[in-house]
Design a protein around this motif. Structure first.
Motif, mmCIF file in Angstrom:
data_model
loop_
_atom_site.group_PDB
_atom_site.id
_atom_site.type_symbol
_atom_site.label_atom_id
_atom_site.label_comp_id
_atom_site.label_asym_id
_atom_site.label_seq_id
_atom_site.Cartn_x
_atom_site.Cartn_y
_atom_site.Cartn_z
ATOM 1 N N UNK A 1 2.160 2.637 -3.187
ATOM 2 C CA UNK A 1 1.025 3.419 -4.017
ATOM 3 C C UNK A 1 1.490 4.753 -4.186
ATOM 4 N N UNK B 1 -4.474 9.725 -9.015
ATOM 5 C CA UNK B 1 -5.796 8.976 -8.987
ATOM 6 C C UNK B 1 -5.600 7.932 -7.581
ATOM 7 N N UNK B 2 -4.282 7.500 -7.291
ATOM 8 C CA UNK B 2 -4.156 6.456 -6.228
ATOM 9 C C UNK B 2 -4.282 6.892 -4.912
ATOM 10 N N UNK C 1 0.779 -1.343 -0.036
ATOM 11 C CA UNK C 1 0.073 0.000 -0.132
ATOM 12 C C UNK C 1 0.840 1.234 -0.154
ATOM 13 N N UNK D 1 -6.355 9.006 -3.214
ATOM 14 C CA UNK D 1 -7.466 8.910 -2.106
ATOM 15 C C UNK D 1 -7.458 7.851 -1.477
ATOM 16 N N UNK D 2 -7.053 6.450 -2.181
ATOM 17 C CA UNK D 2 -6.961 5.324 -1.630
ATOM 18 C C UNK D 2 -5.769 5.149 -0.461
ATOM 19 N N UNK E 1 -4.923 7.776 1.156
ATOM 20 C CA UNK E 1 -5.374 8.599 2.336
ATOM 21 C C UNK E 1 -6.364 7.941 3.118
ATOM 22 N N UNK E 2 -7.250 7.215 2.538
ATOM 23 C CA UNK E 2 -8.161 6.189 3.312
ATOM 24 C C UNK E 2 -7.486 5.251 4.165
ATOM 25 N N UNK E 3 -6.338 4.634 3.694
ATOM 26 C CA UNK E 3 -5.711 3.583 4.240
ATOM 27 C C UNK E 3 -4.894 4.045 5.467
#
Lengths: 340, 383
Positions: free
Chosen positions: A267, A273-274, A264, A276-277, A279-281
C-alpha cells in the motif's frame, strides 16, 4: 488498551524455552497438583488465571478451593458470584471461594490456639493488643499462610481431603515472595513449640515437589517480565518451590497473516489516502513485535513452559472469557474440548 | 487566565512529585521531566523508587541503590542526543539501605544502634513494614532538599505505586504510629527496666495479656519485638520532626504534584481521584500526564477512504475490511483520548493536562526518554 481486531479465540500459541517442545504430559501434571500458587506483578491478571484454574479443576470434578490473598480485583466479580468471605463458601458445583485477610486469619489462628473465645475477646479485641500485633512484621501474612495450610489439611468424614485442589491467588510479587517464604523463615528462627511445628508443616507444604507448584503470570512488557523473572529466581533460590507454568497474559493476536503483510506493505506505493491505513497497521505490528520480544525474553530466561493468553479487550474478564483461558489450558494439557 | 504549560510548571518548581498507580509510566515520566529540567539549565536530581533495570542503567545507576550518580553527558552524546546544560543526577531508593543510613546518621545512642541493626526482626521490618518505602522516600527528599553543599535547583521525586494519592502522604505517619504508640510503649515498659518480657507474665495487671499473646506468638517473638522497638527509642522525635519538615516542603508554593495516569476510562477515574485528594489537602497539582494516548491514524487534512482501500486490496476484500476496521477503531480511540484530555483540562484550572502518544516501544534508554520528553513538551496538535 488496544482492542483486538480478531475475535478472541484460543488461538494463542504456547512457548517453551529453545531446544524443548511443550510437553503436554508435564503441563497436565502441574495442573493436577494439589496446591497451586499463582503469582505475578499487580495488574497482570493473576486473579483471572486463578479463576480459570479453579473453574477448570472444579468442572473436571475435583473439589476445589480458591483462596484469595488481599486480591483487589476479586475472583468473585469474575465468576459473577457473591464476594468471598473469611470462610470457604461453595459458589459453583465443586468450587469453594474464600478470602484471606490478615485480621480474619489472625482471629482464626488465635482461636485455634486459644480454644476459648471469651479469652480471645478479652485479649485480642483489646485496642493495645491489636496495635501491638500489627507492629510485628509479617505476622498477618504468616497467619494467612497458616490458614491456607490449614485448609489443605482439612478432611471429610470419610477421611478424604475436603479440598482436592487448592488454588492460591497470591499477593503481588514482592509480597508473595515474603508471603511464601515466611513459613521457612519462622520455622528457622522460632524456638521449639507450637509456632515452630506449624511453620515446619507449612514450609513442607510450600516446598513439596509432588503436591505444590508456583505459576508465574506476566504481561508482554518490560517491568512485568522483569518482576516475573525475579519471582522465578526467588522461587528457586529462596522459596525452594517447584516450578509451575509461565503465563504471558494479554497478548495481541496477530492481525495479519505473514502473506498478508506483503500486501499491506504494498500500500506504501498507493495513493496518499491509503497512508492512514498503513500507519494503523504498522502501529499494530509494532505492538505485536514488541510484545513478542518480551514474551520471548520471559520464556528464555525463566525456562518455564509458558502459555500465552490473548488480549480480550479492556473490559473486565467475563465468564465467557474464562472459557477461552480454560480452553487454552486444556489444549496445553492435551485435553482439548473439555469444559462447558 | 490560561492554564500554564508543563514547561512553565516545571520551570517554576523546586520540587516535583510524581504520583499515580503502578504501571502507568511514572518512573519514566519522572526521568523525562528531570532531563527537561536539566535542559532548562538547572541543577537537577531525580529520585526513583523502582526503575526497570535497563532504565536504571540508562540513567547510569548502579544495581544497588541509594547512591547519587551523575547521568554522564557522554551517555547523551553516545545516544546521538545533545547533552543537557544543567547537571543531572539520579538515585534509586533501596529501602534496607535507606533504613540503615537513617538509623546510622540519626541514632543518638551507639549501643542501642548496634542492637537495633542486629535485631532479627529489623531486616524483615525494613522491607515489610507498611509505609516504609514512602517514609524513606520522604527522608531522602528531606536530605536532598536541605543539603548545603552541591545544592539542587530542582528535585524530581518518583513515588511508590499507590491506589490513592493520600497513600504517599499518610504512609509515613501510619508507619510511625505502628512503631510508636500506647501499645508499644506499654510493651516496652518492663523491657526498658531491663527485666525482660517474661517478667510481665507474672505481673498482676498485665500477666494475662502477655501470657495470652505469647501463646500465640511465642515469648521470643515478643522479646524480639520489644528489643526492636526499644532500639528505636530516642529516634521517634527526629522521625516526626523530619516528616513534618517534608510536609512543609510538599505544601510549599514551589512544589508541584504531577499526577501520572492513562487516558483509559479507569485511568481517568484515577487521575481525577488523585487530583481531588491532593487539592483537598491544599497541595498544588501542576500537571496531569496521561501516558499512552492512542495516536490518530488520520492526520490533519486526511479522511477515511474505504473505497480506495478496497480498490487497492481488491483481491483480498476481507483483509481490506480488517484494515479499515483497525484504522477506524484507532481513530475513534484517539479521538476519545483527546477529548478526555481536553475535558480534564477544562475542569482543572491552573493545571497543565498533557496527553502523551503511545510510544512504539517501552522506554528503557535515553533515546526512549527523549521521545517521551518530546511527547510531554511538544506543542499541542493543530485542530
Amino acid at each position: 488498551m488496544e482492542a483486538s481486531q480478531t475475535k478472541p479465540t484460543a488461538r494463542a500459541v504456547s512457548l517453551c524455552p529453545s531446544g524443548c517442545a511443550l510437553d503436554s504430559g508435564l503441563v497436565r501434571e502441574r495442573l493436577n497438583r494439589r496446591v497451586q500458587v499463582v503469582a505475578g506483578k499487580g495488574g497482570v491478571g493473576r486473579t483471572a488465571l486463578s479463576a480459570a484454574l479453579a473453574v477448570r479443576a472444579a468442572r473436571a470434578g475435583h473439589r476445589t478451593l480458591l483462596l484469595e490473598v488481599d486480591a483487589p480485583d476479586s475472583a468473585a466479580a469474575q465468576l459473577h458470584v457473591a464476594p468471598a468471605v473469611d470462610e470457604p463458601r461453595e459458589v459453583m458445583n465443586n468450587l469453594w471461594l474464600c478470602r484471606m485477610s490478615p485480621p480474619g486469619a489472625m482471629r482464626e489462628y488465635a482461636l485455634m490456639v486459644l480454644r476459648f473465645k471469651p479469652l480471645y475477646n478479652l485479649v485480642f479485641e483489646n485496642r493495645l493488643v491489636k496495635y501491638l500485633l500489627r507492629s510485628i512484621p509479617s505476622l498477618g501474612e504468616f497467619t494467612m499462610l497458616g490458614k491456607a495450610w490449614f485448609h489443605t489439611t482439612e478432611n471429610r468424614v470419610d477421611g478424604g481431603p475436603k479440598y482436592e485442589r487448592v488454588i492460591i491467588d497470591a499477593p503481588a510479587t514482592g509480597h508473595s515472595v515474603t508471603f511464601l517464604s515466611l513459613a521457612r523463615l519462622v520455622a528457622n528462627v522460632s524456638p521449639p513449640g507450637i509456632m515452630k511445628q506449624a511453620a515446619e508443616r507449612m514450609a513442607a507444604m510450600v516446598e513439596s515437589d509432588r503436591d505444590a507448584c508456583l505459576h508465574v503470570v506476566t504481561l508482554p512488557e518490560e517491568m512485568p517480565v522483569n518482576e516475573g523473572l525475579e519471582l522465578v529466581a526467588a522461587a528457586q533460590d529462596r522459596l525452594r518451590m517447584a516450578r509451575g507454568l509461565g503465563v504471558v497474559n494479554r497478548v495481541l493476536p496477530p492481525l495479519l497473516e505473514p502473506e498478508e503483510r506483503a500486501l499491506v506493505d504494498g500500500l506504501e506505493g498507493g495513493g496518499p489516502e491509503l497512508q492512514p491505513y498503513l500507519r494503523a497497521a504498522r502501529a499494530r505490528a509494532d505492538r505485536e513485535a514488541w510484545q513478542a520480544e518480551h514474551a520471548e525474553r520471559f520464556v528464555e530466561q525463566s525456562g518455564l513452559m509458558t502459555l500465552q493468553l490473548p488480549d480480550l479487550g479492556a473490559a473486565g474478564v467475563r465468564l465467557a472469557d474464562l472459557d477461552v483461558f480454560i480452553e487454552i489450558l486444556d489444549r496445553a494439557a492435551g485435553e482439548g474440548g473439555a469444559g462447558g | 487566565m490560561a492554564d500554564p504549560t508543563l514547561s512553565e510548571v516545571l520551570a517554576q518548581a523546586r520540587c516535583v512529585v510524581c504520583v499515580g498507580q503502578g504501571g502507568v509510566g511514572k518512573t519514566s515520566t519522572s526521568a523525562a521531566l528531570a532531563i527537561e529540567a536539566a535542559r532548562q539549565g538547572r541543577r537537577t536530581a531525580v529520585l526513583t523508587i523502582d526503575p526497570a533495570r535497563r532504565l536504571a542503567n540508562a540513567l547510569g545507576l548502579p544495581e544497588i541503590g541509594n547512591i547519587e550518580r551523575e547521568v554522564p553527558k557522554a551517555a547523551f552524546e553516545a545516544a546521538g542526543l545533545e547533552a543537557p546544560e544543567g547537571k543531572l543526577t539520579a538515585l534509586m531508593l533501596d529501602i534496607k539501605q535507606a533504613w540503615d543510613e537513617v538509623v546510622d546518621s540519626y541514632h543518638p545512642d551507639p549501643e542501642r544502634k548496634q542492637r537495633l541493626l542486629q535485631n532479627r526482626l529489623y531486616e524483615a521490618m525494613s522491607s515489610a513494614l507498611a509505609g516504609s518505602q514512602e517514609y524513606m522516600a520522604m527522608e531522602k527528599l528531606y536530605q536532598l532538599s536541605t543539603r548545603t553543599e552541591d545544592r539542587l535547583d530542582v528535585i524530581i521525586l518518583d513515588t511508590p505505586p499507590a491506589n490513592h494519592a493520600v497513600d504517599f502522604l499518610e504512609a509515613p505517619s501510619r508507619m510511625l504510629d505502628a512503631l510508636d504508640n500506647d501499645a508499644t510503649r506499654w510493651l516496652l515498659e518492663p523491657y526498658e527496666r531491663r527485666r525482660g518480657i517474661a517478667s510481665r507474665i507474672f505481673d498482676a495487671g498485665s500477666g494475662l495479656f502477655i501470657r495470652t499473646i505469647s501463646r500465640f506468638t511465642g515469648t521470643e517473638l515478643l522479646e524480639d519485638l520489644a528489643e526492636l522497638l526499644s532500639g528505636f527509642q530516642g529516634m521517634f522525635q527526629g522521625f516526626r520532626d523530619r516528616a513534618a519538615a517534608v510536609r512543609t516542603i510538599l505544601a510549599a508554593a514551589d512544589t508541584s504534584f504531577v499526577v501520572v495516569s492513562t487516558p483509559s476510562e479507569s485511568g481517568l477515574v484515577d487521575a481525577r481521584a488523585f487530583r481531588d485528594r491532593l487539592r483537598e489537602r491544599q497541595l498544588r497539582v501542576g500537571s496531569v500526564v496521561l501516558n499512552r494516548a492512542t495516536p490518530a491514524p488520520f492526520l490533519a487534512g486526511e479522511a477515511p477512504a474505504p473505497e480506495a482501500l478496497a480498490r487497492a486490496l481488491a483481491s483480498t476484500p476481507e483483509l481490506a475490511a480488517r484494515l479499515e476496521a483497525l484504522a477506524m477503531e484507532r481513530a475513534e480511540e484517539a479521538l476519545a483520548h483527546r477529548e478526555a484530555a481536553e475535558e480534564l483540562a477544562l475542569e482543572t484550572e491552573g493545571c497543565a493536562v498533557v496527553a502523551v502518544p503511545q510510544l512504539p516501544r517501552d522506554v528503557h534508554d535515553l533515546e526512549g526518554l527523549e521521545r517521551l520528553r518530546q511527547g510531554l513538551f511538544a506543542p499541542p496538535p493543530q485542530r
